[in-house]
Scaffold this motif. Sequence first.
Motif, PDB file in Angstrom:
ATOM      1  N   THR A 205      48.199   6.728  27.562  1.00 21.34           N
ATOM      2  CA  THR A 205      47.905   7.126  28.936  1.00 21.34           C
ATOM      3  C   THR A 205      46.459   6.820  29.315  1.00 21.34           C
ATOM      4  N   GLN A 206      45.669   6.341  28.354  1.00 21.64           N
ATOM      5  CA  GLN A 206      44.273   5.978  28.617  1.00 21.64           C
ATOM      6  C   GLN A 206      44.164   4.463  28.708  1.00 21.64           C
ATOM      7  N   LYS A 207      43.698   3.963  29.817  1.00 22.53           N
ATOM      8  CA  LYS A 207      43.592   2.514  30.002  1.00 22.53           C
ATOM      9  C   LYS A 207      42.566   1.914  29.038  1.00 22.53           C
ATOM     10  N   LEU A 208      42.779   0.641  28.731  1.00 23.76           N
ATOM     11  CA  LEU A 208      41.841  -0.056  27.857  1.00 23.76           C
ATOM     12  C   LEU A 208      40.487  -0.199  28.539  1.00 23.76           C
ATOM     13  N   VAL A 209      39.433   0.159  27.813  1.00 23.94           N
ATOM     14  CA  VAL A 209      38.065  -0.048  28.287  1.00 23.94           C
ATOM     15  C   VAL A 209      37.515  -1.344  27.697  1.00 23.94           C
ATOM     16  N   ARG A 210      37.591  -1.466  26.360  1.00 22.32           N
ATOM     17  CA  ARG A 210      37.178  -2.699  25.703  1.00 22.32           C
ATOM     18  C   ARG A 210      37.571  -2.670  24.235  1.00 22.32           C
ATOM     19  N   ASN A 211      37.492  -3.840  23.606  1.00 27.02           N
ATOM     20  CA  ASN A 211      37.643  -3.929  22.157  1.00 27.02           C
ATOM     21  C   ASN A 211      36.411  -3.370  21.468  1.00 27.02           C
ATOM     22  N   LEU A 212      36.595  -2.850  20.258  1.00 22.74           N
ATOM     23  CA  LEU A 212      35.461  -2.457  19.442  1.00 22.74           C
ATOM     24  C   LEU A 212      34.933  -3.661  18.682  1.00 22.74           C
ATOM     25  N   GLU A 213      33.623  -3.726  18.520  1.00 23.69           N
ATOM     26  CA  GLU A 213      33.022  -4.715  17.643  1.00 23.69           C
ATOM     27  C   GLU A 213      33.372  -4.375  16.194  1.00 23.69           C
ATOM     28  N   ALA A 214      33.309  -5.366  15.312  1.00 25.68           N
ATOM     29  CA  ALA A 214      33.580  -5.103  13.894  1.00 25.68           C
ATOM     30  C   ALA A 214      32.669  -4.003  13.365  1.00 25.68           C
ATOM     31  N   SER A 215      31.397  -4.038  13.743  1.00 20.05           N
ATOM     32  CA  SER A 215      30.448  -3.034  13.252  1.00 20.05           C
ATOM     33  C   SER A 215      30.815  -1.635  13.728  1.00 20.05           C
ATOM     34  N   GLU A 216      31.392  -1.516  14.924  1.00 17.92           N
ATOM     35  CA  GLU A 216      31.784  -0.207  15.450  1.00 17.92           C
ATOM     36  C   GLU A 216      33.016   0.336  14.725  1.00 17.92           C
ATOM     37  N   ILE A 217      33.840  -0.562  14.225  1.00 18.41           N
ATOM     38  CA  ILE A 217      34.997  -0.142  13.431  1.00 18.41           C
ATOM     39  C   ILE A 217      34.537   0.341  12.062  1.00 18.41           C
ATOM     40  N   VAL A 218      33.665  -0.445  11.418  1.00 19.50           N
ATOM     41  CA  VAL A 218      33.145  -0.056  10.105  1.00 19.50           C
ATOM     42  C   VAL A 218      32.331   1.232  10.204  1.00 19.50           C
ATOM     43  N   ALA A 219      31.603   1.392  11.286  1.00 18.95           N
ATOM     44  CA  ALA A 219      30.737   2.565  11.437  1.00 18.95           C
ATOM     45  C   ALA A 219      31.529   3.864  11.409  1.00 18.95           C
ATOM     46  N   GLN A 220      32.792   3.815  11.799  1.00 19.11           N
ATOM     47  CA  GLN A 220      33.623   5.025  11.716  1.00 19.11           C
ATOM     48  C   GLN A 220      33.809   5.464  10.265  1.00 19.11           C
ATOM     49  N   ILE A 221      33.932   4.480   9.369  1.00 20.43           N
ATOM     50  CA  ILE A 221      34.063   4.796   7.946  1.00 20.43           C
ATOM     51  C   ILE A 221      32.759   5.378   7.420  1.00 20.43           C
ATOM     52  N   LEU A 222      31.640   4.765   7.795  1.00 21.15           N
ATOM     53  CA  LEU A 222      30.342   5.246   7.324  1.00 21.15           C
ATOM     54  C   LEU A 222      30.087   6.667   7.806  1.00 21.15           C
ATOM     55  N   LEU A 223      30.360   6.932   9.065  1.00 27.10           N
ATOM     56  CA  LEU A 223      30.116   8.262   9.606  1.00 27.10           C
ATOM     57  C   LEU A 223      30.994   9.299   8.917  1.00 27.10           C
ATOM     58  N   ALA A 224      32.263   8.975   8.706  1.00 30.71           N
ATOM     59  CA  ALA A 224      33.149   9.925   8.038  1.00 30.71           C
ATOM     60  C   ALA A 224      32.661  10.222   6.626  1.00 30.71           C
ATOM     61  N   ARG A 225      32.182   9.186   5.930  1.00 26.52           N
ATOM     62  CA  ARG A 225      31.655   9.405   4.577  1.00 26.52           C
ATOM     63  C   ARG A 225      30.399  10.282   4.620  1.00 26.52           C
ATOM     64  N   ASP A 226      29.581  10.103   5.659  1.00 29.61           N
ATOM     65  CA  ASP A 226      28.422  10.981   5.832  1.00 29.61           C
ATOM     66  C   ASP A 226      28.864  12.434   5.957  1.00 29.61           C
ATOM     67  N   ARG A 227      29.828  12.678   6.836  1.00 27.76           N
ATOM     68  CA  ARG A 227      30.192  14.037   7.213  1.00 27.76           C
ATOM     69  C   ARG A 227      30.887  14.805   6.100  1.00 27.76           C
ATOM     70  N   ILE A 228      31.600  14.093   5.217  1.00 24.10           N
ATOM     71  CA  ILE A 228      32.305  14.795   4.145  1.00 24.10           C
ATOM     72  C   ILE A 228      31.619  14.601   2.787  1.00 24.10           C
ATOM     73  N   GLY A 229      30.429  13.987   2.801  1.00 28.62           N
ATOM     74  CA  GLY A 229      29.674  13.833   1.564  1.00 28.62           C
ATOM     75  C   GLY A 229      30.327  12.887   0.578  1.00 28.62           C
TER      76      GLY A 229
END
Length: 404
Positions: free
Chosen positions: A149-173
């Motif tokens: 139900t949310q329209k497409l705004v844009r594609n994520l860059e590769a770095s923005e996709i990887v950054a989700q993994i890095l942030l999650a690893r930060d938050r859960i140690g």
Amino acid sequence: MTVVLDTIQGARAEAPAVKPSLAGLSRAKLGEALAAAGVPEKQIRMRTTQLWRWIYVSGVTSFDQMTDVSKTLRQALEDRFTLDRPEIVTEQVSVDGTRKWLLRLPRRGHEARAPEIETVYIPESDRGTLCISSQVGCTLTCSFCHTGTQKLVRNLEASEIVAQILLARDRIGDWPGADRPDDQGMLPAADRKITNVVLMGMGEPLYNFDNVREAMEIAADGEGISLSKRRITLSTSGVVPEIARWGEEAGTMLAISLHAVTDELRNELVPINKKYPIAELMDACRNYPGLSNARRITFEYVMLKGVNDSLADAKALVRLLSGIPAKINLIPFNPWPNSRYECSEWETIETFADYVNNAGYASPVRTPRGRDILAACGQLRSESVRLRAREREAAEPATAASGG
């Protein structure tokens, strides 16, 4: 009860230009950044290796932590770049330990506001699965899916996709030697807390093919994050022309968002079916590179009361998948505001699962996780959309008064 952490209210004012982050970049792009910082060409490869290890093995968030990099180079990098992750707008923790982050990305080009995405971490006793997004919004309009139900705004860059993994690893140690949150026993017992990554968040990943492929190459690099490709799963709604290419170029596990056994119903539930009908989709699955009993395709099937959950549907599903090494994830429908569907009765789901199991297909029923924080399958939809809706509602009286 649901716990909400690190909440940041409201949209920011016009932000000043920010330095780009090196966190999430490929080796080639790290090399380009080093060249921009004045590193001689003959040192680029060695320096790239140093940065790579600090970013993807140690998870550092400051150039000062890079102790084998000269102070001069660290300062040059600091002057031009950061190691920032996406900004956390909200972090929610479910009663079952599931975590959902609403992340704000830096503005790009002429974007009027900073785009937002959602990322979900699902801990189990023996594994931790991170569900990541590949687009801001989605081009598809699957009728049972909140993201649609949310329209497409844009594609994520590769770095923005990887950054989700890095942030999650930060938050859960999840970095070597990192402090871990007081999880009350809700993190996996394994040393690594993120063992699996699934491209099942916001967006259709095969419509952002190149960036998703580059991101998964970074995630699977054995000298960095080092996720096995057997533990990375791309889920597609059925972009048939890209399926074989993904298998050849990326080689991860594949999941198909199926949900119906006839074109008539799938046209309604998953409208991309009108372009790539079931027969074409099944042909692409049968020809997926590397397909075997050890590398089965997962077919996702959301259980909708009175829609696709009959015994006749189960029988048709078995016939449809004949000859395809597969397992079938039966997903109890996860409700979201204003949805017109209901979850199938548990007895109905069990009858469906028993038939499929007896036909020789593993058909686990996915335990709903994170429903209380809208983090379950099909529930992701970034808060930025709801914010814009509230802003439009607030503006309507002014528009009416001006005679618009």
